[in-house]
Design a protein around this motif. Structure first.
Motif, mmCIF file in Angstrom:
data_model
loop_
_atom_site.group_PDB
_atom_site.id
_atom_site.type_symbol
_atom_site.label_atom_id
_atom_site.label_comp_id
_atom_site.label_asym_id
_atom_site.label_seq_id
_atom_site.Cartn_x
_atom_site.Cartn_y
_atom_site.Cartn_z
ATOM 1 N N UNK A 11 3.888 10.152 -7.182
ATOM 2 C CA UNK A 11 4.855 10.571 -8.206
ATOM 3 C C UNK A 11 4.163 10.973 -9.503
ATOM 4 N N UNK A 12 3.065 10.322 -9.800
ATOM 5 C CA UNK A 12 2.461 10.440 -11.126
ATOM 6 C C UNK A 12 1.178 11.250 -11.189
ATOM 7 N N UNK A 13 0.523 11.484 -10.052
ATOM 8 C CA UNK A 13 -0.776 12.146 -10.089
ATOM 9 C C UNK A 13 -0.847 13.287 -9.085
ATOM 10 N N UNK A 14 -1.452 14.416 -9.496
ATOM 11 C CA UNK A 14 -1.680 15.476 -8.521
ATOM 12 C C UNK A 14 -2.687 15.009 -7.465
ATOM 13 N N UNK A 15 -2.713 15.635 -6.308
ATOM 14 C CA UNK A 15 -3.571 15.164 -5.205
ATOM 15 C C UNK A 15 -5.040 14.958 -5.577
ATOM 16 N N UNK A 16 -5.645 15.884 -6.306
ATOM 17 C CA UNK A 16 -7.072 15.743 -6.614
ATOM 18 C C UNK A 16 -7.319 14.535 -7.523
ATOM 19 N N UNK A 17 -6.431 14.307 -8.481
ATOM 20 C CA UNK A 17 -6.574 13.157 -9.386
ATOM 21 C C UNK A 17 -6.373 11.859 -8.607
ATOM 22 N N UNK A 18 -5.373 11.850 -7.750
ATOM 23 C CA UNK A 18 -5.114 10.663 -6.921
ATOM 24 C C UNK A 18 -6.321 10.356 -6.048
ATOM 25 N N UNK A 19 -6.893 11.375 -5.398
ATOM 26 C CA UNK A 19 -8.066 11.187 -4.545
ATOM 27 C C UNK A 19 -9.243 10.636 -5.352
ATOM 28 N N UNK A 20 -9.510 11.237 -6.509
ATOM 29 C CA UNK A 20 -10.624 10.766 -7.346
ATOM 30 C C UNK A 20 -10.367 9.356 -7.858
ATOM 31 N N UNK A 21 -9.139 9.066 -8.247
ATOM 32 C CA UNK A 21 -8.764 7.748 -8.756
ATOM 33 C C UNK A 21 -9.052 6.672 -7.694
ATOM 34 N N UNK A 24 0.843 -1.201 0.000
ATOM 35 C CA UNK A 24 0.000 0.000 0.000
ATOM 36 C C UNK A 24 0.877 1.248 0.000
ATOM 37 N N UNK A 25 1.937 1.255 0.821
ATOM 38 C CA UNK A 25 2.853 2.396 0.849
ATOM 39 C C UNK A 25 3.523 2.609 -0.503
ATOM 40 N N UNK A 26 3.948 1.516 -1.117
ATOM 41 C CA UNK A 26 4.604 1.601 -2.423
ATOM 42 C C UNK A 26 3.616 2.121 -3.470
ATOM 43 N N UNK A 27 2.392 1.608 -3.431
ATOM 44 C CA UNK A 27 1.363 2.039 -4.382
ATOM 45 C C UNK A 27 1.076 3.522 -4.225
ATOM 46 N N UNK A 28 0.878 3.971 -2.994
ATOM 47 C CA UNK A 28 0.597 5.395 -2.763
ATOM 48 C C UNK A 28 1.770 6.275 -3.181
ATOM 49 N N UNK A 29 2.985 5.826 -2.914
ATOM 50 C CA UNK A 29 4.166 6.589 -3.332
ATOM 51 C C UNK A 29 4.216 6.682 -4.860
ATOM 52 N N UNK A 30 3.917 5.578 -5.526
ATOM 53 C CA UNK A 30 3.909 5.554 -6.991
ATOM 54 C C UNK A 30 2.858 6.525 -7.535
ATOM 55 N N UNK A 31 1.662 6.501 -6.944
ATOM 56 C CA UNK A 31 0.605 7.406 -7.387
ATOM 57 C C UNK A 31 0.968 8.864 -7.099
ATOM 58 N N UNK A 75 -11.360 16.614 -15.475
ATOM 59 C CA UNK A 75 -10.014 16.985 -15.028
ATOM 60 C C UNK A 75 -8.952 16.306 -15.884
ATOM 61 N N UNK A 76 -9.122 15.031 -16.153
ATOM 62 C CA UNK A 76 -8.122 14.304 -16.950
ATOM 63 C C UNK A 76 -8.059 14.823 -18.386
#
Length: 191
Positions: free
Chosen positions: A13-23, A4-11, A78-79
């Motif tokens: 790196x690649x997504x702004x906070x709002x996109x990550x939250x929506x994703x 989970x930590x690795x996944x969140x770190x990966x996201x 947004x995307x």
């Protein structure tokens, strides 16, 4: 917990906070929809089953689906605003250059990095399309069911058919994401 930590770190790196939250929100809601759909039930006359599990399962599915409608449109907006439509659907514009490069890498058993107009972006575009179709067909079914339209059963069947697209997407996209993370962790250990 490590994955989970690795996944969140990966996201991160690649997504702004709002996109990550929506994703993540959409992922959780879609998974819950897939699970809860097994606990839905209707009587022959089209009314929701009176059985407790089916009654609540149906209303939870409907409520969650209705909440997915605005969340999906915000996410898609947004995307598309961030990347433009060509980023996700380059083949509509005759742009196959990055896709060809990605396919060449795959032929060499290498996973290409996500890039504009490439396989990862195209897969994301297919996911945005599938999600939009499923949410719209579910909303159309809900309206036709509420207003007792004669076509409600056909729309429900169409919605269920389209749901297969989301299920396949979750498995494929999730599997590729996990493969990406696995290879990332593997490469970090060899450094």
């Amino acid at each position: 917990m490590h994955i989970i930590r690795i996944t969140l770190a990966y996201l991160r790196e690649r997504q702004p906070p709002v996109v990550r939250f929506l994703h993540i929100t959409i992922l959780c809601l879609v998974l819950s929809q897939i699970i809860v759909s097994n606990f839905m039930g209707f009587a022959d006359n089209g009314e929701i089953s009176k059985k407790t599990v089916e009654y609540y399962g149906t209303w939870v599915h409907i409520g969650t689906g209705l909440s997915l409608l605005p969340i999906t449109f915000i996410f898609v907006y947004i995307e598309l605003k961030r990347h433009g439509i060509m980023y996700f659907f380059p083949y509509f514009y005759g742009n196959f250059s990055q896709l060809k490069k990605d396919i060449q890498q795959l032929k060499q058993f290498e996973l290409p990095e996500p890039s504009a107009y490439g396989i990862a972006a195209i897969v994301q575009g297919l996911g945005l399309g599938a999600l939009t179709l499923v949410v719209l067909s579910g909303f159309t079914w809900f309206l036709s069911w509420i207003y007792m339209a004669p076509c409600a059963d056909s729309i429900k069947e169409f919605h269920e058919l389209l749901t297969g697209l989301i299920e396949a997407y979750v498995i494929g996209h999730g599997g590729m994401g996990m493969l990406h993370l696995f290879l990332k962790v593997k490469n970090q250990k060899h450094r």
